[in-house]
Design an enzyme around this catalytic site. Structure first.
Site, PDB file in Angstrom:
ATOM      1  N   ASP A 168       0.855  -1.186   0.000  1.00 60.28           N
ATOM      2  CA  ASP A 168       0.000   0.000   0.000  1.00 60.28           C
ATOM      3  C   ASP A 168       0.894   1.239   0.000  1.00 60.28           C
ATOM      4  O   ASP A 168       1.507   1.580   1.015  1.00 60.28           O
ATOM      5  CB  ASP A 168      -0.903  -0.015   1.242  1.00 60.28           C
ATOM      6  CG  ASP A 168      -1.891   1.141   1.267  1.00 60.28           C
ATOM      7  OD1 ASP A 168      -1.756   2.064   0.437  1.00 60.28           O
ATOM      8  OD2 ASP A 168      -2.791   1.144   2.129  1.00 60.28           O
ATOM      9  N   THR A 225       5.774  12.291 -16.698  1.00 60.73           N
ATOM     10  CA  THR A 225       4.782  12.522 -17.746  1.00 60.73           C
ATOM     11  C   THR A 225       4.983  13.838 -18.494  1.00 60.73           C
ATOM     12  O   THR A 225       5.559  14.797 -17.957  1.00 60.73           O
ATOM     13  CB  THR A 225       3.373  12.534 -17.107  1.00 60.73           C
ATOM     14  OG1 THR A 225       2.393  12.908 -18.069  1.00 60.73           O
ATOM     15  CG2 THR A 225       3.298  13.526 -15.959  1.00 60.73           C
ATOM     16  N   ASP A 226       4.469  13.879 -19.716  1.00 59.11           N
ATOM     17  CA  ASP A 226       4.407  15.110 -20.495  1.00 59.11           C
ATOM     18  C   ASP A 226       3.516  16.161 -19.832  1.00 59.11           C
ATOM     19  O   ASP A 226       3.611  17.346 -20.137  1.00 59.11           O
ATOM     20  CB  ASP A 226       3.878  14.816 -21.897  1.00 59.11           C
ATOM     21  CG  ASP A 226       2.500  14.174 -21.871  1.00 59.11           C
ATOM     22  OD1 ASP A 226       2.411  13.003 -21.458  1.00 59.11           O
ATOM     23  OD2 ASP A 226       1.510  14.834 -22.249  1.00 59.11           O
ATOM     24  N   TYR A 284      -2.999  16.387 -11.723  1.00 57.99           N
ATOM     25  CA  TYR A 284      -2.182  15.230 -12.097  1.00 57.99           C
ATOM     26  C   TYR A 284      -0.753  15.664 -12.418  1.00 57.99           C
ATOM     27  O   TYR A 284       0.216  15.128 -11.869  1.00 57.99           O
ATOM     28  CB  TYR A 284      -2.802  14.501 -13.295  1.00 57.99           C
ATOM     29  CG  TYR A 284      -1.905  13.450 -13.896  1.00 57.99           C
ATOM     30  CD1 TYR A 284      -1.595  12.285 -13.199  1.00 57.99           C
ATOM     31  CD2 TYR A 284      -1.343  13.634 -15.164  1.00 57.99           C
ATOM     32  CE1 TYR A 284      -0.757  11.326 -13.751  1.00 57.99           C
ATOM     33  CE2 TYR A 284      -0.508  12.679 -15.719  1.00 57.99           C
ATOM     34  CZ  TYR A 284      -0.216  11.536 -15.010  1.00 57.99           C
ATOM     35  OH  TYR A 284       0.627  10.590 -15.549  1.00 57.99           O
ATOM     36  N   LYS A 309       2.730  14.867 -10.283  1.00 59.37           N
ATOM     37  CA  LYS A 309       3.870  14.173 -10.897  1.00 59.37           C
ATOM     38  C   LYS A 309       5.137  15.036 -10.817  1.00 59.37           C
ATOM     39  O   LYS A 309       6.231  14.521 -10.582  1.00 59.37           O
ATOM     40  CB  LYS A 309       3.555  13.809 -12.351  1.00 59.37           C
ATOM     41  CG  LYS A 309       2.474  12.751 -12.517  1.00 59.37           C
ATOM     42  CD  LYS A 309       2.871  11.393 -11.951  1.00 59.37           C
ATOM     43  CE  LYS A 309       3.890  10.697 -12.829  1.00 59.37           C
ATOM     44  NZ  LYS A 309       4.209   9.332 -12.338  1.00 59.37           N
TER      45      LYS A 309
END
Length: 287
Positions: free
Chosen positions: A34, A99-100, A123, A127
């Site tokens: 977890d 991520t982009d 998001y 990130k």
């Protein structure tokens, strides 16, 4: 080598287990670990004492993240930071996928690692916070920013399009966002190559852009999927290009998600395939 993989049941995690099967893998899904529990993470790393950690776990529900801020930051920022701290304590590297979406999409040219991130939504913000936490830890690391990830399992654009195009009469797809569709299998295979380069002595740690070559729009990606379905006699729908404004979402997407991956090739001699070739490899891969 003993490698710990988090997010082992996800799109990238499943492909990593295939690409790295020559190693001793500690493959952890959310039932086994977890990632919202700091002590559970620390205890697992110390118990297993791996030689490398690959963090393939992430909160990837871009729209849901807008209303689940704490959950997104817990998985995308706090957990990677804890893994990085434990990696530093053990003196081992961490490979982490970003991520982009850390960029706002406003640039006309492909994004380089030197460009300043400016995420549009929760998001991307979460990130980016994960990247910062990893760098702050002091551990040897590779932060690999990828884009538009898909596979033959999980929830992704490829599987959604295959279903809609075979069921509906008309399907509208956004045509004013551009990027590089990236098969999870390509990510896993390139990660395996990076590990081989590291074992051979390369230690060019840092942040790298890590997507398939070329670019297209979501509509262009859908056209390639439609052509494949047509060849199988399974295409029913007609595709229609639409503007992003015609398909509003809780989270705003970057208009330009193209990533310049030349630094990865220069420093590590690793390059992901063109997105069209990767898509063919995906369809021909074992289910």
């Amino acid at each position: 080598m003993k490698i710990m993989i988090t997010g082992a049941a996800g799109q990238v995690g499943r492909e990593l287990r295939l690409a790295l099967d020559q190693h001793e893998l500690i493959a952890l899904d959310r039932q086994a670990l977890d990632l919202s529990q700091e002590q559970a993470i620390r205890q697992m790393v110390r118990k297993q004492a791996p030689q490398l950690i690959i963090n393939a776990a992430a909160y990837t529900a871009v729209d849901l993240a807008e209303s689940n801020v704490a959950a997104a930051f817990q998985l995308n920022a706090e957990a990677p930071g804890i893994l990085a701290e434990e990696a530093f304590s053990l003196g081992i590297p961490l490979i982490h996928y970003s991520t982009d979406y850390v960029f706002d999409g406003s640039k006309q040219a492909p994004w380089s690692e030197e460009d300043i991130p400016h995420p549009l939504g929760v998001y991307g913000q979460s990130k980016l916070a994960g990247e910062v936490a990893i760098r702050r830890s002091g551990c040897a690391h590779l932060i690999l920013r990828t884009s538009w990830v898909y596979a033959l399992h999980g929830k992704n654009f490829l599987l959604t399009m295959q279903r809609l195009l075979s069921e509906r009469e008309h399907v509208g797809v956004v045509d004013d966002q551009i990027g590089a569709p990236t098969w999870a299998g390509s990510i896993a295979q390139a990660t395996s190559m990076l590990i081989e380069r590291w074992q051979a002595g390369c230690t060019a740690w840092g942040t790298y852009h890590f997507s398939c070559g070329g670019s297209t729009s979501w509509f262009g990606f859908a056209q390639a999927i439609a052509a494949h379905l047509a060849a199988q006699g399974q295409l029913k729908a007609q595709l229609q290009p639409i503007a992003s404004s015609a398909y509003p979402t809780p989270a705003k997407r970057p208009t330009n998600s193209r990533l310049d991956c030349s630094k990865l090739k220069t420093d590590w001699q690793v390059q992901l395939p063109e997105w069209q070739a990767a898509l063919e490899q995906c369809w021909n891969s074992p289910r």
